[in-house]
Design an enzyme around this catalytic site. Structure first.
Site, PDB file in Angstrom:
ATOM      1  N   ARG A 140      10.685  -2.279  11.105  1.00 33.81           N
ATOM      2  CA  ARG A 140       9.562  -1.487  11.986  1.00 33.81           C
ATOM      3  C   ARG A 140       9.391  -2.651  13.212  1.00 33.81           C
ATOM      4  O   ARG A 140       9.262  -3.806  13.028  1.00 33.81           O
ATOM      5  CB  ARG A 140       8.264  -1.556  10.748  1.00 33.81           C
ATOM      6  CG  ARG A 140       7.823  -0.187  10.632  1.00 33.81           C
ATOM      7  CD  ARG A 140       6.912   0.047   9.554  1.00 33.81           C
ATOM      8  NE  ARG A 140       5.718  -0.671   9.849  1.00 33.81           N
ATOM      9  CZ  ARG A 140       4.639  -0.589   9.330  1.00 33.81           C
ATOM     10  NH1 ARG A 140       4.574   0.192   8.108  1.00 33.81           N
ATOM     11  NH2 ARG A 140       3.419  -1.188   9.661  1.00 33.81           N
ATOM     12  N   ARG A 162      11.601  -5.966   5.039  1.00 27.71           N
ATOM     13  CA  ARG A 162      11.391  -4.527   4.807  1.00 27.71           C
ATOM     14  C   ARG A 162      12.352  -3.592   5.720  1.00 27.71           C
ATOM     15  O   ARG A 162      12.790  -3.925   6.935  1.00 27.71           O
ATOM     16  CB  ARG A 162       9.783  -4.097   5.140  1.00 27.71           C
ATOM     17  CG  ARG A 162       9.794  -2.777   5.346  1.00 27.71           C
ATOM     18  CD  ARG A 162       8.307  -2.235   5.552  1.00 27.71           C
ATOM     19  NE  ARG A 162       7.659  -2.844   6.245  1.00 27.71           N
ATOM     20  CZ  ARG A 162       6.216  -2.632   6.532  1.00 27.71           C
ATOM     21  NH1 ARG A 162       5.688  -1.946   5.458  1.00 27.71           N
ATOM     22  NH2 ARG A 162       5.517  -3.077   7.414  1.00 27.71           N
ATOM     23  N   LYS A 204       0.851  -1.218   0.092  1.00 26.92           N
ATOM     24  CA  LYS A 204      -0.048   0.056   0.006  1.00 26.92           C
ATOM     25  C   LYS A 204       0.937   1.411  -0.085  1.00 26.92           C
ATOM     26  O   LYS A 204       0.825   2.176  -0.650  1.00 26.92           O
ATOM     27  CB  LYS A 204      -0.902   0.123   1.248  1.00 26.92           C
ATOM     28  CG  LYS A 204      -1.873  -1.213   1.216  1.00 26.92           C
ATOM     29  CD  LYS A 204      -2.796  -1.011   2.517  1.00 26.92           C
ATOM     30  CE  LYS A 204      -2.104  -1.013   3.756  1.00 26.92           C
ATOM     31  NZ  LYS A 204      -1.601  -2.352   4.070  1.00 26.92           N
ATOM     32  N   ARG A 244     -10.719   0.777   8.218  1.00 28.47           N
ATOM     33  CA  ARG A 244     -10.254  -0.662   8.272  1.00 28.47           C
ATOM     34  C   ARG A 244     -11.361  -1.463   9.040  1.00 28.47           C
ATOM     35  O   ARG A 244     -10.876  -2.618   9.667  1.00 28.47           O
ATOM     36  CB  ARG A 244      -8.878  -0.775   9.214  1.00 28.47           C
ATOM     37  CG  ARG A 244      -7.786  -0.274   8.300  1.00 28.47           C
ATOM     38  CD  ARG A 244      -6.419  -0.741   9.234  1.00 28.47           C
ATOM     39  NE  ARG A 244      -5.262   0.201   8.377  1.00 28.47           N
ATOM     40  CZ  ARG A 244      -3.868  -0.218   8.423  1.00 28.47           C
ATOM     41  NH1 ARG A 244      -3.865  -1.523   8.686  1.00 28.47           N
ATOM     42  NH2 ARG A 244      -3.214   0.626   7.616  1.00 28.47           N
ATOM     43  N   ARG A 279      -1.607  -8.369  13.258  1.00 24.84           N
ATOM     44  CA  ARG A 279      -2.112  -7.639  12.284  1.00 24.84           C
ATOM     45  C   ARG A 279      -2.838  -8.439  11.071  1.00 24.84           C
ATOM     46  O   ARG A 279      -4.000  -7.745  10.599  1.00 24.84           O
ATOM     47  CB  ARG A 279      -0.975  -6.882  11.253  1.00 24.84           C
ATOM     48  CG  ARG A 279      -0.244  -5.834  12.496  1.00 24.84           C
ATOM     49  CD  ARG A 279       1.207  -5.531  12.098  1.00 24.84           C
ATOM     50  NE  ARG A 279       1.238  -4.807  10.648  1.00 24.84           N
ATOM     51  CZ  ARG A 279       2.344  -4.939  10.163  1.00 24.84           C
ATOM     52  NH1 ARG A 279       3.576  -5.386  10.810  1.00 24.84           N
ATOM     53  NH2 ARG A 279       2.532  -4.389   8.942  1.00 24.84           N
TER      54      ARG A 279
HETATM   55  P1  AP5 Z   1       4.791  -1.653   1.822  1.00 27.46           P
HETATM   56  O1  AP5 Z   1       4.404  -0.560   0.628  1.00 27.46           O
HETATM   57  O2  AP5 Z   1       5.446  -1.084   3.212  1.00 27.46           O
HETATM   58  O3  AP5 Z   1       3.507  -2.227   2.257  1.00 27.46           O
HETATM   59  P2  AP5 Z   1       2.048  -1.780   3.066  1.00 27.46           P
HETATM   60  O4  AP5 Z   1       0.959  -2.562   2.562  1.00 27.46           O
HETATM   61  O5  AP5 Z   1       2.290  -0.420   3.300  1.00 27.46           O
HETATM   62  O6  AP5 Z   1       2.361  -2.508   4.527  1.00 27.46           O
HETATM   63  P3  AP5 Z   1       2.120  -1.850   5.865  1.00 27.46           P
HETATM   64  O7  AP5 Z   1       3.047  -2.979   6.921  1.00 27.46           O
HETATM   65  O8  AP5 Z   1       2.655  -0.449   6.040  1.00 27.46           O
HETATM   66  O9  AP5 Z   1       0.700  -2.208   6.131  1.00 27.46           O
HETATM   67  P4  AP5 Z   1      -0.125  -2.237   7.567  1.00 27.46           P
HETATM   68  O10 AP5 Z   1      -1.440  -1.863   7.106  1.00 27.46           O
HETATM   69  O11 AP5 Z   1       0.173  -3.560   8.209  1.00 27.46           O
HETATM   70  O12 AP5 Z   1       0.564  -1.060   8.174  1.00 27.46           O
HETATM   71  P5  AP5 Z   1       0.235   0.286   8.563  1.00 27.46           P
HETATM   72  O13 AP5 Z   1       1.403   1.116   8.617  1.00 27.46           O
HETATM   73  O14 AP5 Z   1      -0.766   0.922   7.667  1.00 27.46           O
HETATM   74  O15 AP5 Z   1       5.568  -2.926   1.612  1.00 27.46           O
HETATM   75  C1  AP5 Z   1       6.263  -3.966   2.195  1.00 27.46           C
HETATM   76  C2  AP5 Z   1       7.349  -4.441   1.767  1.00 27.46           C
HETATM   77  O16 AP5 Z   1       7.357  -5.060   0.495  1.00 27.46           O
HETATM   78  C3  AP5 Z   1       8.563  -3.286   1.581  1.00 27.46           C
HETATM   79  O17 AP5 Z   1       9.802  -3.686   2.123  1.00 27.46           O
HETATM   80  C4  AP5 Z   1       8.377  -3.059   0.151  1.00 27.46           C
HETATM   81  O18 AP5 Z   1       9.871  -2.470  -0.353  1.00 27.46           O
HETATM   82  C5  AP5 Z   1       8.090  -4.707  -0.401  1.00 27.46           C
HETATM   83  N1  AP5 Z   1       7.247  -4.261  -1.813  1.00 27.46           N
HETATM   84  C6  AP5 Z   1       6.344  -3.653  -1.771  1.00 27.46           C
HETATM   85  N2  AP5 Z   1       5.664  -3.936  -3.126  1.00 27.46           N
HETATM   86  C7  AP5 Z   1       6.346  -4.857  -3.495  1.00 27.46           C
HETATM   87  C8  AP5 Z   1       6.387  -5.706  -4.772  1.00 27.46           C
HETATM   88  N3  AP5 Z   1       5.423  -5.470  -5.729  1.00 27.46           N
HETATM   89  N4  AP5 Z   1       7.224  -6.648  -4.838  1.00 27.46           N
HETATM   90  C9  AP5 Z   1       8.111  -7.078  -3.945  1.00 27.46           C
HETATM   91  N5  AP5 Z   1       8.146  -6.405  -2.854  1.00 27.46           N
HETATM   92  C10 AP5 Z   1       7.342  -5.427  -2.695  1.00 27.46           C
HETATM   93  O19 AP5 Z   1      -0.514   0.336   9.989  1.00 27.46           O
HETATM   94  C11 AP5 Z   1       0.269  -0.049  11.072  1.00 27.46           C
HETATM   95  C12 AP5 Z   1      -0.508   0.206  12.303  1.00 27.46           C
HETATM   96  O20 AP5 Z   1      -0.925   1.603  12.522  1.00 27.46           O
HETATM   97  C13 AP5 Z   1      -1.645  -0.968  12.463  1.00 27.46           C
HETATM   98  O21 AP5 Z   1      -1.373  -2.036  12.802  1.00 27.46           O
HETATM   99  C14 AP5 Z   1      -2.632  -0.157  13.638  1.00 27.46           C
HETATM  100  O22 AP5 Z   1      -2.285  -0.278  14.663  1.00 27.46           O
HETATM  101  C15 AP5 Z   1      -2.215   1.357  13.232  1.00 27.46           C
HETATM  102  N6  AP5 Z   1      -3.422   1.763  12.152  1.00 27.46           N
HETATM  103  C16 AP5 Z   1      -3.188   2.058  10.849  1.00 27.46           C
HETATM  104  N7  AP5 Z   1      -4.255   2.467  10.062  1.00 27.46           N
HETATM  105  C17 AP5 Z   1      -5.283   2.116  10.950  1.00 27.46           C
HETATM  106  C18 AP5 Z   1      -6.443   2.462  11.067  1.00 27.46           C
HETATM  107  N8  AP5 Z   1      -7.205   2.938   9.928  1.00 27.46           N
HETATM  108  N9  AP5 Z   1      -7.318   2.455  12.222  1.00 27.46           N
HETATM  109  C19 AP5 Z   1      -6.747   2.174  13.392  1.00 27.46           C
HETATM  110  N10 AP5 Z   1      -5.469   2.108  13.402  1.00 27.46           N
HETATM  111  C20 AP5 Z   1      -4.744   2.082  12.469  1.00 27.46           C
HETATM  112 MG    MG Z   2       2.337   0.928   4.932  1.00 28.19          MG
END
Ligand code: AP5
Ligand code: MG
Length: 235
Positions: A176, A127, A13, A88, A187
Site C-alpha cells: 500500500r 503487508r 482491523k 476516527r 497515520r
Molecule cells: P490489517 O488487517 O491490514 O490492519 P488494519 O488495522 O486494517 O491496518 P490499516 O493500515 O488498514 O489501518 P489504517 O487505519 O491505517 O488504514 P485504513 O485503510 O483504515 O493488518 C496489517 C498487516 O498485519 C497485514 O499484513 C496483516 O496480514 C498483518 N496482521 C494482521 N493481524 C495480524 C496478527 N494478529 N499477527 C500478525 N500479523 C497480522 O485508512 C487509510 C486511510 O483512509 C487513512 O489514513 C485516512 O486517510 C482514510 N480514512 C480511513 N478511515 C477514515 C475516516 N473514518 N475518516 C477520514 N479518513 C479516513
Molecule cells: Mg485496514
C-alpha cells in the site's frame, strides 16, 4: 449486531473485520477500503480523497459521510454491520450518532485492537495486498500460499515467475502506498491525536471492549468472539 472496530494503523482491523463478517453474517464496511476503491475507480469522490490518503491524514468528513450513509443504507447492511476504522475523531462520532439515530440503529460494542507501535511497524512493513480483490497478506505472518483458495480472496493464488499472483488478477500482490515509513508515522500521529479521544468517549458510554491484538490472527479472533455480547448467533 452492529460493531465498530478501531485501533492504530496495522492493528489488524481489516483482518478481523473480514473474519467477523464471515462468522457472524455481518456487512463489512471499511472506510479506508471504500476510499481506495473510489480513488482506483477515478470517481469524483476518489479524486477529492486521493491526496489525503497519500499524506496519511483524515479525509474530510463530508466525503466520508457520503460513503458511510450510502453503505449503511444498503439492504445487506440491515441485518448488522462491522465498521472498520470509523469514527476516527470526535466530530465523526457526533455525525455517526446522528446518522444512527436517523437510521434507527444502535451500536452493540466498540472493539479496540490494542497493539504496540513496534508491532505495527513490523506488520505494515510486510503487508501485501491483492490488487484484484483487496485480500490482505503479510510476508511473514500471513504469507500467500500458492494454489490455496484464500477465504478472503475469490481468486485461487498461483505462483508464476517466482512472484505470487492471483489467478484472476494479472498483477502481483502490492504494497500500500501509505505503508511507507513517513506516512505510517503521520497515520500514527493522527490516531493518537484524533482517534484516542473517541475511544475515551466510547469507554465512558460503556461500549468499549479492549482486545489484545498480539498473537496469531486466529488467537486474536477468538479473543474478540469471547468479549462479544452474550447470545451472539454465529452465521
Ligand atoms: P490489517 O488487517 O491490514 O490492519 P488494519 O488495522 O486494517 O491496518 P490499516 O493500515 O488498514 O489501518 P489504517 O487505519 O491505517 O488504514 P485504513 O485503510 O483504515 O493488518 C496489517 C498487516 O498485519 C497485514 O499484513 C496483516 O496480514 C498483518 N496482521 C494482521 N493481524 C495480524 C496478527 N494478529 N499477527 C500478525 N500479523 C497480522 O485508512 C487509510 C486511510 O483512509 C487513512 O489514513 C485516512 O486517510 C482514510 N480514512 C480511513 N478511515 C477514515 C475516516 N473514518 N475518516 C477520514 N479518513 C479516513
Ligand atoms: Mg485496514
Amino acid at each position: 449486531m452492529n460493531l465498530v472496530l478501531l485501533g492504530p494503523p496495522g492493528a489488524g482491523k481489516g483482518t478481523q473485520a473480514e473474519r467477523l463478517a464471515r462468522t457472524l453474517g455481518l456487512y463489512r464496511l471499511s472506510v479506508g477500503d471504500a476510499l481506495r476503491a473510489a480513488v482506483a475507480a477515478g470517481t469524483a469522490l476518489g479524486r477529492q480523497a486521493a491526496r489525503y490518503l497519500e499524506q496519511g491524514v483524515l479525509v474530510p468528513d463530508e466525503i466520508v459521510q457520503q460513503i458511510l450513509e450510502a453503505e449503511l443504507r444498503r439492504p445487506e447492511a440491515q441485518a448488522g454491520f462491522v465498521l472498520d476504522g470509523y469514527p476516527r475523531s470526535l466530530r465523526q462520532l457526533a455525525l455517526f450518532d446522528a446518522l444512527l439515530a436517523r437510521l434507527g440503529r444502535r451500536l452493540d460494542a466498540v472493539i479496540l485492537l490494542d497493539v504496540p507501535d513496534e508491532v505495527i511497524v513490523e506488520r505494515l512493513a510486510g503487508r501485501l495486498v491483492c490488487p484484484c480483490c483487496g485480500a490482505t497478506f503479510h510476508q511473514r505472518f500471513n504469507p500467500p500460499v500458492p494454489g490455496r483458495l484464500d477465504p478472503g480472496c475469490n481468486a485461487p493464488l498461483v505462483s508464476t515467475d517466482g512472484g505470487v499472483r492471483s489467478a484472476i488478477c494479472p498483477q502481483p500482490l502490492q504494497r500500500r502506498p501509505d505503508d511507507q515509513p513517513e506516512v505510517v508515522r503521520k497515520r500514527l500521529e493522527v490516531y493518537r491525536e484524533q482517534t484516542k479521544p473517541v475511544l475515551a468517549e466510547y469507554a465512558r458510554r460503556g461500549l468499549l471492549r479492549v482486545v489484545d491484538g498480539q498473537g496469531s490472527p486466529d488467537v486474536v479472533f477468538q479473543r474478540i468472539l469471547a468479549i462479544l455480547p452474550t447470545g451472539t448467533p454465529l452465521a
